[in-house]
Design an enzyme around this catalytic site. Structure first.
Site, PDB file in Angstrom:
ATOM      1  N   CYS A 236     -10.043  -4.552   6.659  1.00 28.14           N
ATOM      2  CA  CYS A 236     -10.769  -3.615   7.529  1.00 28.14           C
ATOM      3  C   CYS A 236     -11.816  -4.200   8.463  1.00 28.14           C
ATOM      4  O   CYS A 236     -11.936  -3.734   9.594  1.00 28.14           O
ATOM      5  CB  CYS A 236     -11.376  -2.516   6.675  1.00 28.14           C
ATOM      6  SG  CYS A 236     -10.084  -1.504   5.940  1.00 28.14           S
TER       7      CYS A 236
ATOM      8  N   ASP B 214       4.183   8.822  -0.832  1.00 30.69           N
ATOM      9  CA  ASP B 214       4.282   7.641   0.036  1.00 30.69           C
ATOM     10  C   ASP B 214       5.710   7.512   0.535  1.00 30.69           C
ATOM     11  O   ASP B 214       6.668   7.898  -0.146  1.00 30.69           O
ATOM     12  CB  ASP B 214       3.872   6.381  -0.743  1.00 30.69           C
ATOM     13  CG  ASP B 214       3.375   5.270   0.190  1.00 30.69           C
ATOM     14  OD1 ASP B 214       2.169   4.992   0.172  1.00 30.69           O
ATOM     15  OD2 ASP B 214       4.208   4.696   0.939  1.00 30.69           O
TER      16      ASP B 214
ATOM     17  N   LYS C 131     -18.091   5.475  10.229  1.00 28.34           N
ATOM     18  CA  LYS C 131     -17.265   4.564   9.417  1.00 28.34           C
ATOM     19  C   LYS C 131     -17.118   3.216  10.123  1.00 28.34           C
ATOM     20  O   LYS C 131     -17.292   2.152   9.530  1.00 28.34           O
ATOM     21  CB  LYS C 131     -15.888   5.212   9.167  1.00 28.34           C
ATOM     22  CG  LYS C 131     -14.887   4.325   8.484  1.00 28.34           C
ATOM     23  CD  LYS C 131     -15.317   3.907   7.085  1.00 28.34           C
ATOM     24  CE  LYS C 131     -14.544   2.697   6.626  1.00 28.34           C
ATOM     25  NZ  LYS C 131     -14.970   2.184   5.323  1.00 28.34           N
TER      26      LYS C 131
HETATM   27  P1  NAD Z   1      -2.364   0.593   2.490  1.00 26.31           P
HETATM   28  O1  NAD Z   1      -1.522  -0.104   3.463  1.00 26.31           O
HETATM   29  O2  NAD Z   1      -2.698  -0.043   1.174  1.00 26.31           O
HETATM   30  O3  NAD Z   1      -1.746   2.030   2.157  1.00 26.31           O
HETATM   31  C1  NAD Z   1      -1.290   2.920   3.131  1.00 26.31           C
HETATM   32  C2  NAD Z   1      -0.024   3.584   2.588  1.00 26.31           C
HETATM   33  O4  NAD Z   1       0.334   4.661   3.451  1.00 26.31           O
HETATM   34  C3  NAD Z   1       1.196   2.660   2.531  1.00 26.31           C
HETATM   35  O5  NAD Z   1       1.669   2.596   1.190  1.00 26.31           O
HETATM   36  C4  NAD Z   1       2.227   3.340   3.459  1.00 26.31           C
HETATM   37  O6  NAD Z   1       3.555   3.216   2.995  1.00 26.31           O
HETATM   38  C5  NAD Z   1       1.761   4.779   3.418  1.00 26.31           C
HETATM   39  N1  NAD Z   1       2.208   5.617   4.543  1.00 26.31           N
HETATM   40  C6  NAD Z   1       2.232   5.304   5.869  1.00 26.31           C
HETATM   41  N2  NAD Z   1       2.643   6.372   6.583  1.00 26.31           N
HETATM   42  C7  NAD Z   1       2.889   7.372   5.703  1.00 26.31           C
HETATM   43  C8  NAD Z   1       3.328   8.716   5.835  1.00 26.31           C
HETATM   44  N3  NAD Z   1       3.577   9.253   7.034  1.00 26.31           N
HETATM   45  N4  NAD Z   1       3.485   9.444   4.702  1.00 26.31           N
HETATM   46  C9  NAD Z   1       3.223   8.919   3.491  1.00 26.31           C
HETATM   47  N5  NAD Z   1       2.793   7.652   3.300  1.00 26.31           N
HETATM   48  C10 NAD Z   1       2.622   6.898   4.400  1.00 26.31           C
HETATM   49  O7  NAD Z   1      -3.740   0.942   3.267  1.00 26.31           O
HETATM   50  P2  NAD Z   1      -5.181   1.166   2.614  1.00 26.31           P
HETATM   51  O8  NAD Z   1      -5.851  -0.142   2.364  1.00 26.31           O
HETATM   52  O9  NAD Z   1      -5.071   2.162   1.517  1.00 26.31           O
HETATM   53  O10 NAD Z   1      -5.955   1.802   3.858  1.00 26.31           O
HETATM   54  C11 NAD Z   1      -5.668   3.128   4.277  1.00 26.31           C
HETATM   55  C12 NAD Z   1      -6.742   3.548   5.273  1.00 26.31           C
HETATM   56  O11 NAD Z   1      -8.020   3.545   4.642  1.00 26.31           O
HETATM   57  C13 NAD Z   1      -6.877   2.595   6.480  1.00 26.31           C
HETATM   58  O12 NAD Z   1      -7.191   3.369   7.605  1.00 26.31           O
HETATM   59  C14 NAD Z   1      -8.075   1.726   6.113  1.00 26.31           C
HETATM   60  O13 NAD Z   1      -8.762   1.269   7.246  1.00 26.31           O
HETATM   61  C15 NAD Z   1      -8.944   2.696   5.345  1.00 26.31           C
HETATM   62  N6  NAD Z   1      -9.825   2.080   4.341  1.00 26.31           N
HETATM   63  C16 NAD Z   1      -9.380   1.066   3.557  1.00 26.31           C
HETATM   64  C17 NAD Z   1     -10.226   0.532   2.579  1.00 26.31           C
HETATM   65  C18 NAD Z   1      -9.771  -0.574   1.684  1.00 26.31           C
HETATM   66  O14 NAD Z   1     -10.603  -1.091   0.937  1.00 26.31           O
HETATM   67  N7  NAD Z   1      -8.516  -0.997   1.691  1.00 26.31           N
HETATM   68  C19 NAD Z   1     -11.501   1.077   2.391  1.00 26.31           C
HETATM   69  C20 NAD Z   1     -11.918   2.129   3.204  1.00 26.31           C
HETATM   70  C21 NAD Z   1     -11.070   2.631   4.172  1.00 26.31           C
HETATM   71  C1  UGA Z   2     -15.477  -3.317   3.066  1.00 23.36           C
HETATM   72  C2  UGA Z   2     -16.752  -2.475   2.957  1.00 23.36           C
HETATM   73  O1  UGA Z   2     -17.671  -3.131   2.075  1.00 23.36           O
HETATM   74  C3  UGA Z   2     -16.442  -1.077   2.432  1.00 23.36           C
HETATM   75  O2  UGA Z   2     -17.618  -0.282   2.434  1.00 23.36           O
HETATM   76  C4  UGA Z   2     -15.385  -0.428   3.327  1.00 23.36           C
HETATM   77  O3  UGA Z   2     -15.031   0.841   2.813  1.00 23.36           O
HETATM   78  C5  UGA Z   2     -14.152  -1.324   3.374  1.00 23.36           C
HETATM   79  O4  UGA Z   2     -14.526  -2.633   3.874  1.00 23.36           O
HETATM   80  C6  UGA Z   2     -13.088  -0.823   4.296  1.00 23.36           C
HETATM   81  O5  UGA Z   2     -13.357  -0.058   5.191  1.00 23.36           O
HETATM   82  O6  UGA Z   2     -11.978  -1.296   4.080  1.00 23.36           O
HETATM   83  P1  UGA Z   2     -13.964  -4.687   1.372  1.00 23.36           P
HETATM   84  O7  UGA Z   2     -13.411  -5.285   2.609  1.00 23.36           O
HETATM   85  O8  UGA Z   2     -13.024  -4.134   0.376  1.00 23.36           O
HETATM   86  O9  UGA Z   2     -14.969  -3.488   1.753  1.00 23.36           O
HETATM   87  O10 UGA Z   2     -14.871  -5.746   0.604  1.00 23.36           O
HETATM   88  P2  UGA Z   2     -16.329  -6.363   0.894  1.00 23.36           P
HETATM   89  O11 UGA Z   2     -17.039  -6.467  -0.377  1.00 23.36           O
HETATM   90  O12 UGA Z   2     -17.027  -5.654   1.983  1.00 23.36           O
HETATM   91  O13 UGA Z   2     -15.973  -7.838   1.367  1.00 23.36           O
HETATM   92  C7  UGA Z   2     -15.371  -8.097   2.625  1.00 23.36           C
HETATM   93  C8  UGA Z   2     -15.350  -9.589   2.874  1.00 23.36           C
HETATM   94  O14 UGA Z   2     -16.674 -10.076   3.101  1.00 23.36           O
HETATM   95  C9  UGA Z   2     -14.809 -10.412   1.706  1.00 23.36           C
HETATM   96  O15 UGA Z   2     -14.019 -11.459   2.199  1.00 23.36           O
HETATM   97  C10 UGA Z   2     -16.054 -10.948   1.035  1.00 23.36           C
HETATM   98  O16 UGA Z   2     -15.847 -12.137   0.324  1.00 23.36           O
HETATM   99  C11 UGA Z   2     -16.952 -11.170   2.241  1.00 23.36           C
HETATM  100  N1  UGA Z   2     -18.389 -11.157   1.883  1.00 23.36           N
HETATM  101  C12 UGA Z   2     -18.970 -10.036   1.387  1.00 23.36           C
HETATM  102  C13 UGA Z   2     -19.138 -12.309   2.076  1.00 23.36           C
HETATM  103  O17 UGA Z   2     -18.625 -13.347   2.545  1.00 23.36           O
HETATM  104  N2  UGA Z   2     -20.478 -12.278   1.760  1.00 23.36           N
HETATM  105  C14 UGA Z   2     -21.089 -11.166   1.262  1.00 23.36           C
HETATM  106  O18 UGA Z   2     -22.304 -11.205   1.006  1.00 23.36           O
HETATM  107  C15 UGA Z   2     -20.300 -10.022   1.076  1.00 23.36           C
END
Ligand code: NAD
Ligand code: UGA
Length: 472
Positions: free
Chosen positions: A280, A39, A224
């Protein structure tokens, strides 16, 4: 080119909510593979390496015990990006892709600057043949951008070559470890069958082959966005029904049971609440709206945008009704907010409904005390930006907020409690004892259907519960 089964070194760019847990589970399930997560943020890397596992930058049930098992064995956290890239057979790009805040497409399009800079760094430092995997959620056709950057470099160095795959992540925060260990599916998109097979073999260490879906790059990238759009749309749908329930005497939990029993609809993801948060859903819907407009599909764009409009309305609807029930003003009133995370079992507050609702209540002149089991005061400070004050006597403006973990001081002389996150500990609170400390008339606004209405009635509490038209 190496044999598919000989891929021994993985590097992940991005040690965030996805990179950290995803690679931890992969390391746990693939003992023969060495994984390095890098990172740009040195302090985040230090936290991942900290002795005290309660300091990990991501809170997820079950994560700390996996980190304890694999860290220093076949999972490493580092900021030496150059070294980790040069040694890797496979590189996952798991960096942030937030909504653009300025310039063309601002407010809708995803900002791909971190993905682009990842591709440039990989192009510079990779050696031999490298499989580059898009783990981040990206707009359709982003693989083309990565490919162009990598191939341009490849043209000048015959010793380098790349295959690009899309492998979006579907984990939800709070249940990430279970989602990763037992995924409904793993999606791999690409047009290089050898690279697809290599990545599939890694997942096959713990995921059955039937669950690994292989598609072309664009289907994978779009799936996605589509999955998140469908999930978000379900929440806006149930919240819309909840509002009708409140006006008509129906009860959204009963409606949920009735409609969710239909297998075609299904019972999951139908909980009415204060509006969806998280990093997201909003970002990916905005991205979908942008993409649709870009391709001239304005009706499609309007359709998905409505899901967001309803969600924002839901948040404001809650702050407005709190003001209405408390005689139209919050001046001189103490309001307690239980839960600041966007959902239970995470310390993440990104786009949490609590942020918008708290800000709106602060504009009404309230004193607000905030509780959350996992979110820190510093994080809340960043989210609210202003109005912090601890001692009511020292307040400079009418409205201010403070943070507490002490239920007695939170409830004492409060006019209202607003439950915004469904933390387990709120379900088992000694409501009788604590509500007795409140100022009368005492209100509970339950946006997560946690408290027992009969118990509250017996305690003389005025209750507003989401989607409940049966309360008086
Ligand atoms: P995050 O902000 O928690 O983490 C991303 C990290 O990448 C940061 O720590 C940042 O410093 C680092 N970074 C940025 N540029 C970099 C580089 N060039 N080299 C090395 N490190 C670098 O983000 P996240 O929640 O982990 O999400 C990452 C991706 O996954 C996003 O596209 C998001 O949409 C997707 N995603 C997130 C979730 C979730 O639940 N948070 C679930 C599914 C998909
Ligand atoms: C969501 C998706 O569920 C994941 O599949 C996906 O990978 C992720 O986004 C992503 O791309 O970041 P997340 O946002 O971590 O996951 O959590 P969820 O459980 O989906 O909840 C999202 C929001 O919806 C929360 O604020 C939750 O409280 C709300 N929610 C969820 C409701 O209000 N009602 C429900 O029945 C479910």
């Amino acid at each position: 080119m190496k044999n598919k089964a000989d891929l021994k070194k993985i590097t992940c760019l991005g040690a965030g909510y996805v990179g950290g847990p995803t690679m931890a589970v992969m390391a746990d399930r693939c003992n023969s593979i060495e994984i390095t997560i890098v990172d740009l943020n040195q302090s985040k890397v230090d936290l991942w390496n900290s002795e005290d596992l309660s300091n990990l930058p991501v809170f997820e049930p079950g994560l700390a015990s996996i980190i304890k098992k694999v860290r220093g064995k076949n999972l490493f956290f580092s900021s030496d990006i150059q070294k980790a890239i040069s040694e890797a057979d496979i590189i996952f790009i798991s960096v942030n892709t937030p909504t653009k805040t300025s310039g063309y497409g601002a407010g809708f399009a995803s900002d791909l600057k971190w993905v682009e800079s990842s591709a440039r760094t990989i192009a510079n430092f990779a050696t031999g043949h490298t499989i580059v995997v898009e783990k981040s959620t990206v707009p359709v056709k982003t693989a083309e951008v990565i490919k162009t950057i990598l191939n341009y470099n490849q043209n000048y160095d015959a010793k380098k070559s790349f295959s690009i795959l899309s492998n979006p992540e579907f984990l939800a925060e709070g249940t990430a470890i279970n989602d990763l260990e037992n995924p409904d599916r793993v999606l791999i998109g690409g047009n290089d069958s050898d690279a697809i097979e290599s990545l599939s073999l890694i997942y096959e260490h713990w995921v059955s082959k039937e669950k690994i879906i292989k598609t072309n790059l664009w289907s994978s990238e779009l799936s996605k966005l589509a999955a998140n759009a469908f999930l978000a749309q379900r929440i806006s749908s149930i919240n819309a029904i909840g509002a009708i329930c409140e006006s008509t005497g129906a009860n959204v939990r009963e409606v949920k049971l009735a409609i969710g029993s239909d297998k075609r609809i299904g019972e999951r993801f139908l909980n009415a609440g204060p509006g969806f948060g998280g990093s997201c859903f909003q970002k990916d819907l905005l991205n979908m709206v942008y993409l649709s407009k870009y391709y001239g599909l304005n009706e499609v764009a309007n359709y998905w945008e409505q899901v967001l409009i309803l969600n924002n309305w839901q948040k404001s609807r809650i702050s407005k009704l709190v003001v209405d029930k408390l005689f139209g003003t919050l001046n001189g009133k103490k309001i307690a907010i239980l839960g600041f995370a966007f959902k239970a079992n995470t310390n993440d507050t990104r786009e949490s409904s609590a942020i918008k609702i708290t800000k709106e209540l602060l504009t009404e002149g309230a004193e607000i005390v905030i509780h959350d089991p996992k979110v820190t005061k510093d994080q809340i400070k960043k989210d609210l930006e202003k109005n912090e004050g601890k001692d009511p006597k020292q307040k400079e403006s009418n409205s201010f907020w403070w943070f507490s973990k002490d239920y007695e001081e939170i409830f004492k002389n409060s006019d209202a409690i607003i439950i915004l996150t469904e933390w387990e500990e709120y379900k088992t609170l000694n409501w009788k004892f604590y509500t007795n400390l409140m100022r009368k008339p005492s209100w509970i606004f339950d946006s997560r259907s946690i408290v027992n209405p009969k118990e509250m009635k017996n305690l003389g509490i005025k209750l507003w519960r989401i989607g409940d038209g049966t309360l008086d």
